[in-house]
Design a protein around this motif. Structure first.
Motif, PDB file in Angstrom:
ATOM      1  N   UNK A 179       0.837  -1.256   0.236  1.00 26.55           N
ATOM      2  CA  UNK A 179      -0.040  -0.133  -0.034  1.00 26.55           C
ATOM      3  C   UNK A 179       0.805   1.305  -0.020  1.00 26.55           C
ATOM      4  N   UNK A 180       1.854   1.324   0.842  1.00 27.91           N
ATOM      5  CA  UNK A 180       2.885   2.463   0.786  1.00 27.91           C
ATOM      6  C   UNK A 180       3.542   2.780  -0.392  1.00 27.91           C
ATOM      7  N   UNK A 181       3.973   1.515  -1.085  1.00 31.00           N
ATOM      8  CA  UNK A 181       4.710   1.891  -2.505  1.00 31.00           C
ATOM      9  C   UNK A 181       3.730   2.232  -3.365  1.00 31.00           C
ATOM     10  N   UNK A 182       2.577   1.712  -3.510  1.00 32.47           N
ATOM     11  CA  UNK A 182       1.708   1.987  -4.225  1.00 32.47           C
ATOM     12  C   UNK A 182       1.369   3.502  -4.233  1.00 32.47           C
ATOM     13  N   UNK A 183       0.984   3.826  -3.231  1.00 28.24           N
ATOM     14  CA  UNK A 183       0.307   5.225  -2.909  1.00 28.24           C
ATOM     15  C   UNK A 183       1.727   6.496  -3.246  1.00 28.24           C
ATOM     16  N   UNK A 184       2.765   5.991  -2.797  1.00 25.12           N
ATOM     17  CA  UNK A 184       3.899   6.811  -2.692  1.00 25.12           C
ATOM     18  C   UNK A 184       4.330   6.952  -4.326  1.00 25.12           C
ATOM     19  N   UNK A 185       4.077   5.850  -5.143  1.00 26.16           N
ATOM     20  CA  UNK A 185       4.400   6.077  -6.518  1.00 26.16           C
ATOM     21  C   UNK A 185       3.521   6.747  -7.169  1.00 26.16           C
ATOM     22  N   UNK A 186       2.157   6.580  -6.722  1.00 20.79           N
ATOM     23  CA  UNK A 186       0.979   7.387  -7.581  1.00 20.79           C
ATOM     24  C   UNK A 186       1.450   8.893  -7.355  1.00 20.79           C
ATOM     25  N   UNK A 187       1.853   9.167  -5.970  1.00 20.71           N
ATOM     26  CA  UNK A 187       2.088  10.554  -5.535  1.00 20.71           C
ATOM     27  C   UNK A 187       3.346  11.131  -6.514  1.00 20.71           C
ATOM     28  N   UNK A 188       4.358  10.448  -6.754  1.00 18.87           N
ATOM     29  CA  UNK A 188       5.405  10.820  -7.465  1.00 18.87           C
ATOM     30  C   UNK A 188       5.196  11.072  -9.094  1.00 18.87           C
ATOM     31  N   UNK A 189       4.266   9.961  -9.556  1.00 23.86           N
ATOM     32  CA  UNK A 189       4.064   9.890 -10.988  1.00 23.86           C
ATOM     33  C   UNK A 189       2.700  10.680 -11.644  1.00 23.86           C
ATOM     34  N   UNK A 190       2.006  11.225 -10.467  1.00 21.26           N
ATOM     35  CA  UNK A 190       0.782  11.887 -11.027  1.00 21.26           C
ATOM     36  C   UNK A 190       0.814  13.432 -10.377  1.00 21.26           C
ATOM     37  N   UNK A 191      -0.346  14.115 -10.685  1.00 17.39           N
ATOM     38  CA  UNK A 191      -0.604  15.466 -10.072  1.00 17.39           C
ATOM     39  C   UNK A 191      -2.015  15.560  -9.730  1.00 17.39           C
ATOM     40  N   UNK A 192      -2.036  16.864  -9.203  1.00 15.54           N
ATOM     41  CA  UNK A 192      -3.497  17.123  -8.818  1.00 15.54           C
ATOM     42  C   UNK A 192      -3.968  16.492  -7.461  1.00 15.54           C
ATOM     43  N   UNK A 193      -5.373  16.280  -7.489  1.00 16.51           N
ATOM     44  CA  UNK A 193      -5.932  15.630  -6.200  1.00 16.51           C
ATOM     45  C   UNK A 193      -5.486  14.439  -6.133  1.00 16.51           C
ATOM     46  N   UNK A 194      -5.424  13.624  -7.044  1.00 19.46           N
ATOM     47  CA  UNK A 194      -5.034  12.299  -7.029  1.00 19.46           C
ATOM     48  C   UNK A 194      -3.695  12.134  -6.359  1.00 19.46           C
ATOM     49  N   UNK A 195      -2.627  12.955  -6.567  1.00 22.03           N
ATOM     50  CA  UNK A 195      -1.371  13.087  -5.982  1.00 22.03           C
ATOM     51  C   UNK A 195      -1.359  13.582  -4.548  1.00 22.03           C
ATOM     52  N   UNK A 196      -2.391  14.325  -4.249  1.00 22.42           N
ATOM     53  CA  UNK A 196      -2.679  14.717  -2.774  1.00 22.42           C
ATOM     54  C   UNK A 196      -2.987  13.496  -1.832  1.00 22.42           C
ATOM     55  N   UNK A 197      -4.201  12.918  -2.564  1.00 21.26           N
ATOM     56  CA  UNK A 197      -4.838  11.932  -1.899  1.00 21.26           C
ATOM     57  C   UNK A 197      -3.805  10.739  -1.667  1.00 21.26           C
ATOM     58  N   UNK A 198      -2.838  10.332  -2.577  1.00 20.91           N
ATOM     59  CA  UNK A 198      -1.896   9.280  -2.367  1.00 20.91           C
ATOM     60  C   UNK A 198      -0.769   9.693  -1.448  1.00 20.91           C
ATOM     61  N   UNK A 199      -0.573  10.940  -1.252  1.00 19.62           N
ATOM     62  CA  UNK A 199       0.501  11.391  -0.333  1.00 19.62           C
ATOM     63  C   UNK A 199      -0.162  11.189   1.005  1.00 19.62           C
ATOM     64  N   UNK A 200      -1.377  11.596   1.346  1.00 17.77           N
ATOM     65  CA  UNK A 200      -1.762  11.316   2.705  1.00 17.77           C
ATOM     66  C   UNK A 200      -1.728   9.804   2.959  1.00 17.77           C
ATOM     67  N   UNK A 201      -2.040   8.955   2.079  1.00 22.49           N
ATOM     68  CA  UNK A 201      -2.066   7.571   2.312  1.00 22.49           C
ATOM     69  C   UNK A 201      -0.789   6.985   2.602  1.00 22.49           C
ATOM     70  N   UNK A 202       0.222   7.510   1.743  1.00 25.63           N
ATOM     71  CA  UNK A 202       1.701   7.283   2.021  1.00 25.63           C
ATOM     72  C   UNK A 202       2.356   7.833   3.389  1.00 25.63           C
ATOM     73  N   UNK A 203       1.832   8.969   3.697  1.00 19.86           N
ATOM     74  CA  UNK A 203       2.139   9.373   5.027  1.00 19.86           C
ATOM     75  C   UNK A 203       1.752   8.647   6.294  1.00 19.86           C
ATOM     76  N   UNK A 204       0.556   8.122   6.123  1.00 19.21           N
ATOM     77  CA  UNK A 204      -0.121   7.163   6.976  1.00 19.21           C
ATOM     78  C   UNK A 204       0.401   5.963   7.317  1.00 19.21           C
ATOM     79  N   UNK A 205       0.680   5.432   6.247  1.00 22.33           N
ATOM     80  CA  UNK A 205       1.076   3.841   6.176  1.00 22.33           C
ATOM     81  C   UNK A 205       2.543   3.832   6.223  1.00 22.33           C
TER      82      UNK A 205
END
Length: 332
Positions: free
Chosen positions: A152-178
């Protein structure tokens, strides 16, 4: 592991299907083999795990533990501990959430981002592999929970790194949590298995099965479960060099109580005592739970110091240790 031990006991007592057949052909002949099939067919099936595995009650495996740890009411101290623990988590959440953003800004390289994406694909693929191979039950274990959190961490942080906008923000929150819950649970899994359980079980394994046990544990499945994700999460920590924050420790404490709640409400109630030391029926259970949390805090301090962040003593007010304190106080 339980399945392998059961099969070893069957093989030791009856021999494998091939060995039974060879012995009957060489000694008593085909008539004896037919008679054995008629009288005790389970002896032939059990060695290969055909029928007996389906009819075997896994809860009987845990009857070796004392009954007072498996059955009966919870200790009042355990109940008081969980109430105070949840209260401490709620009380410290506002301050922890304010410190969830580290002062060090992470600027991952393209290679690190794709490394994370590859780890996410690998983790997801292995989870699917476990389900397809009939190991879905393993998702109830602490070990596989750590694998799922890491994926879950690797998936969310990868989405954060490779995307932008609201999706990246949401993925960053998940990555920070896990982030830290994944790191600490993988660390505990690797340390406990390879430094404690593996040598202990190996020492108790009959000599003629030691080689098989070692081969089994260094095979594809067990190496992935008990080791492979550990260097991946360590590499991510040291490559990005992002300091941990108090929120990371708080999140790991929250993840710990979520797993214990799952374990006690489902597995323990159904006789699946995989981790008998988590039994809430002894007055010493608060001490056990708090010692586990102290281990989490020690991992936090060690990893944070390694990446240049504050240690637990320098970066914490004593309030951050509140989830640990109830158990030690009750035990005292």
């Amino acid at each position: 592991l339980d399945t392998m031990i059961i099969e070893n006991k069957h093989v030791e007592q009856y021999g494998s299907r091939k060995e039974v057949a060879e012995n009957c052909d060489a000694g008593a002949g085909a008539a004896d083999l037919h008679q054995l099939k008629e009288k005790e067919p389970s002896k032939l099936a059990s060695a290969d795990g055909d029928d007996s595995r389906e009819n075997f009650d896994i809860t009987s495996t845990f009857e070796m533990y004392p009954e007072w740890l498996r059955k009966g009411p919870w200790s009042p101290l355990a109940c008081l501990y969980f109430i105070s623990y949840l209260g401490a988590l709620v009380w410290t959440f506002p301050a922890a959430s304010e410190l969830s953003v580290t002062t060090q800004t992470e600027t991952p390289s393209a290679s690190l981002s794709w490394f994370r994406a590859a780890c996410a694909i690998w983790g997801t693929g292995f989870c699917v592999y476990m389900v397809r191979c009939g190991y879905g039950w393993a998702f109830s274990s602490y070990t596989v929970w750590s694998w799922v959190l890491s994926t879950c961490y690797f998936a969310s942080v990868a989405v954060r790194d490779l995307s932008s906008g609201r999706l990246a923000e949401l993925a960053a929150d998940v990555a920070t949590t896990v982030r830290f819950p994944a790191l600490v649970q993988v660390s505990v899994t690797v340390a406990v298995w390879w430094l404690v359980l593996f040598p202990m079980i190996l020492s108790m394994t009959p000599a003629k099965y030691k080689a098989k046990f070692v081969k089994f544990n260094f095979g594809f499945f067990m190496i992935n479960i008990h080791f492979a994700v550990f260097p991946a999460v360590l590499a991510d920590l040291f490559l990005c060099k992002t300091a941990l924050t108090p929120f990371d420790l708080w999140a790991s404490f929250a993840a710990a109580i979520v797993y214990i709640a799952w374990y006690l409400s489902f597995m323990d109630r159904n006789g699946l005592h995989m981790y008998i030391f988590l039994s809430p029926r002894t007055h010493f259970s608060p001490l056990v739970y708090s010692t586990i949390l102290a281990l989490y805090a020690a991992c936090y301090a060690g990893y944070n110091q390694a990446v240049g962040g504050d240690t637990m003593i320098a970066g914490f007010d004593t309030a951050w240790l509140l989830p640990c304190l109830p158990g030690w106080a009750l035990a005292a």
